[in-house]
Design a protein around this motif. Structure first.
Motif, mmCIF file in Angstrom:
data_model
loop_
_atom_site.group_PDB
_atom_site.id
_atom_site.type_symbol
_atom_site.label_atom_id
_atom_site.label_comp_id
_atom_site.label_asym_id
_atom_site.label_seq_id
_atom_site.Cartn_x
_atom_site.Cartn_y
_atom_site.Cartn_z
ATOM 1 N N UNK A 5 0.882 -1.173 0.000
ATOM 2 C CA UNK A 5 0.000 0.000 0.000
ATOM 3 C C UNK A 5 0.917 1.219 0.000
ATOM 4 N N UNK A 6 1.120 1.848 -1.170
ATOM 5 C CA UNK A 6 2.076 2.964 -1.257
ATOM 6 C C UNK A 6 1.631 4.177 -0.438
ATOM 7 N N UNK A 7 2.607 4.907 0.071
ATOM 8 C CA UNK A 7 2.318 6.158 0.756
ATOM 9 C C UNK A 7 1.861 7.202 -0.259
ATOM 10 N N UNK A 8 0.966 8.083 0.216
ATOM 11 C CA UNK A 8 0.490 9.246 -0.545
ATOM 12 C C UNK A 8 -0.292 8.891 -1.807
ATOM 13 N N UNK A 9 -0.859 7.679 -1.844
ATOM 14 C CA UNK A 9 -1.725 7.270 -2.956
ATOM 15 C C UNK A 9 -3.022 6.716 -2.368
ATOM 16 N N UNK A 10 -4.111 6.940 -3.087
ATOM 17 C CA UNK A 10 -5.405 6.470 -2.609
ATOM 18 C C UNK A 10 -5.452 4.941 -2.638
ATOM 19 N N UNK A 11 -6.020 4.354 -1.572
ATOM 20 C CA UNK A 11 -6.129 2.903 -1.426
ATOM 21 C C UNK A 11 -7.575 2.559 -1.069
ATOM 22 N N UNK A 12 -8.077 1.468 -1.558
ATOM 23 C CA UNK A 12 -9.483 1.076 -1.377
ATOM 24 C C UNK A 12 -9.816 0.530 0.010
ATOM 25 N N UNK A 13 -8.877 0.553 0.904
ATOM 26 C CA UNK A 13 -9.084 0.175 2.308
ATOM 27 C C UNK A 13 -9.516 -1.288 2.463
ATOM 28 N N UNK A 14 -8.979 -2.137 1.615
ATOM 29 C CA UNK A 14 -9.258 -3.563 1.595
ATOM 30 C C UNK A 14 -8.729 -4.093 0.270
ATOM 31 N N UNK A 15 -9.331 -5.153 -0.219
ATOM 32 C CA UNK A 15 -8.935 -5.728 -1.510
ATOM 33 C C UNK A 15 -10.162 -5.791 -2.416
ATOM 34 N N UNK A 16 -9.922 -6.100 -3.676
ATOM 35 C CA UNK A 16 -10.992 -6.266 -4.669
ATOM 36 C C UNK A 16 -11.767 -4.959 -4.832
ATOM 37 N N UNK A 17 -13.084 -4.987 -4.716
ATOM 38 C CA UNK A 17 -13.886 -3.764 -4.856
ATOM 39 C C UNK A 17 -13.644 -2.847 -3.661
ATOM 40 N N UNK A 18 -14.033 -1.589 -3.825
ATOM 41 C CA UNK A 18 -13.858 -0.626 -2.730
ATOM 42 C C UNK A 18 -14.642 -1.057 -1.502
ATOM 43 N N UNK A 19 -14.071 -0.810 -0.343
ATOM 44 C CA UNK A 19 -14.744 -1.041 0.936
ATOM 45 C C UNK A 19 -15.937 -0.095 1.035
ATOM 46 N N UNK A 20 -17.035 -0.559 1.642
ATOM 47 C CA UNK A 20 -18.184 0.320 1.861
ATOM 48 C C UNK A 20 -18.492 0.438 3.349
ATOM 49 N N UNK A 21 -18.927 1.630 3.714
ATOM 50 C CA UNK A 21 -19.413 1.898 5.068
ATOM 51 C C UNK A 21 -20.819 2.457 4.927
ATOM 52 N N UNK A 22 -21.766 1.854 5.669
ATOM 53 C CA UNK A 22 -23.158 2.280 5.605
ATOM 54 C C UNK A 22 -23.655 2.585 7.003
ATOM 55 N N UNK A 23 -24.401 3.681 7.134
ATOM 56 C CA UNK A 23 -24.999 4.060 8.415
ATOM 57 C C UNK A 23 -26.457 4.452 8.194
ATOM 58 N N UNK A 24 -27.309 4.083 9.142
ATOM 59 C CA UNK A 24 -28.726 4.424 9.017
ATOM 60 C C UNK A 24 -29.065 5.761 9.688
ATOM 61 N N UNK A 25 -28.084 6.395 10.325
ATOM 62 C CA UNK A 25 -28.274 7.710 10.947
ATOM 63 C C UNK A 25 -27.044 8.562 10.674
ATOM 64 N N UNK A 26 -27.223 9.874 10.754
ATOM 65 C CA UNK A 26 -26.085 10.777 10.604
ATOM 66 C C UNK A 26 -25.046 10.463 11.670
#
Length: 168
Positions: free
Chosen positions: A61-82
């Motif tokens: 995971x190189x420094x100063x480059x965007x990383x998907x925070x996991x492997x394969x497809x981008x990681x997702x975070x979901x919340x039902x409230x603000x």
């Protein structure tokens, strides 16, 4: 060779390929973390790569480059409230989650386009929120990437880094 024997040999060959493929586990299996913080249900879906003797931070995971925070497809975070992430508002919804690590800190990105194939589709104009946090070095190594949802924080742990961020 007769037709019946050819069909039999084809059946054996296909059965062998299917059996061998069934024995192979994915290199980065799908994983998830779900929890509640301040009444909000939070779900994180990601693929969990392993260290496998590699240097992760600054190399895989190189420094100063965007990383998907996991492997394969981008990681997702979901919340039902603000939520309030590191003091900034994140509206209820589903987001692609990215990290830009460097030696001293990490930029965490919550992008409004939840379904993305890694960073290939990433568009900064779709960012809902960016916050900067300091990672913490660990004496012990975490072999497979994992997200932990705590009472007031979420932590991404992998190799010898923990990347915590406050959530309210």
């Amino acid at each position: 060779m007769g037709l019946q024997k050819k069909i039999y040999l084809l059946f054996i060959a296909l059965s062998t390929v299917t059996f061998v493929n069934a024995q192979n586990k994915p290199a980065s299996p799908a994983a998830s973390a779900t929890g509640k913080i301040n009444g909000a249900t939070i779900s994180i879906n990601y693929s969990s790569p392993s260290v496998k003797g590699r240097v992760i931070w600054g190399e895989l995971v190189p420094f100063n480059k965007i990383w998907r925070a996991g492997a394969n497809a981008a990681t997702t975070i979901e919340t039902d409230k603000d939520l309030t992430i590191e003091g900034s508002k994140l509206p209820a919804g589903k987001y692609a989650f990215f990290v830009i690590p460097n030696e001293k800190e990490c930029v965490l990105i919550f992008n409004k386009v939840a379904k993305q194939s890694g960073t290939y589709d990433y568009n900064q104009k779709e960012d809902q929120l960016r916050v900067t946090v300091k990672q913490k070095a660990s004496d012990t190594s975490v072999e497979s990437l994992v997200y932990t949802i705590n009472k007031n924080s979420i932590v991404l742990s992998w190799e010898k880094w923990n990347i915590p961020f406050s959530v309210k």
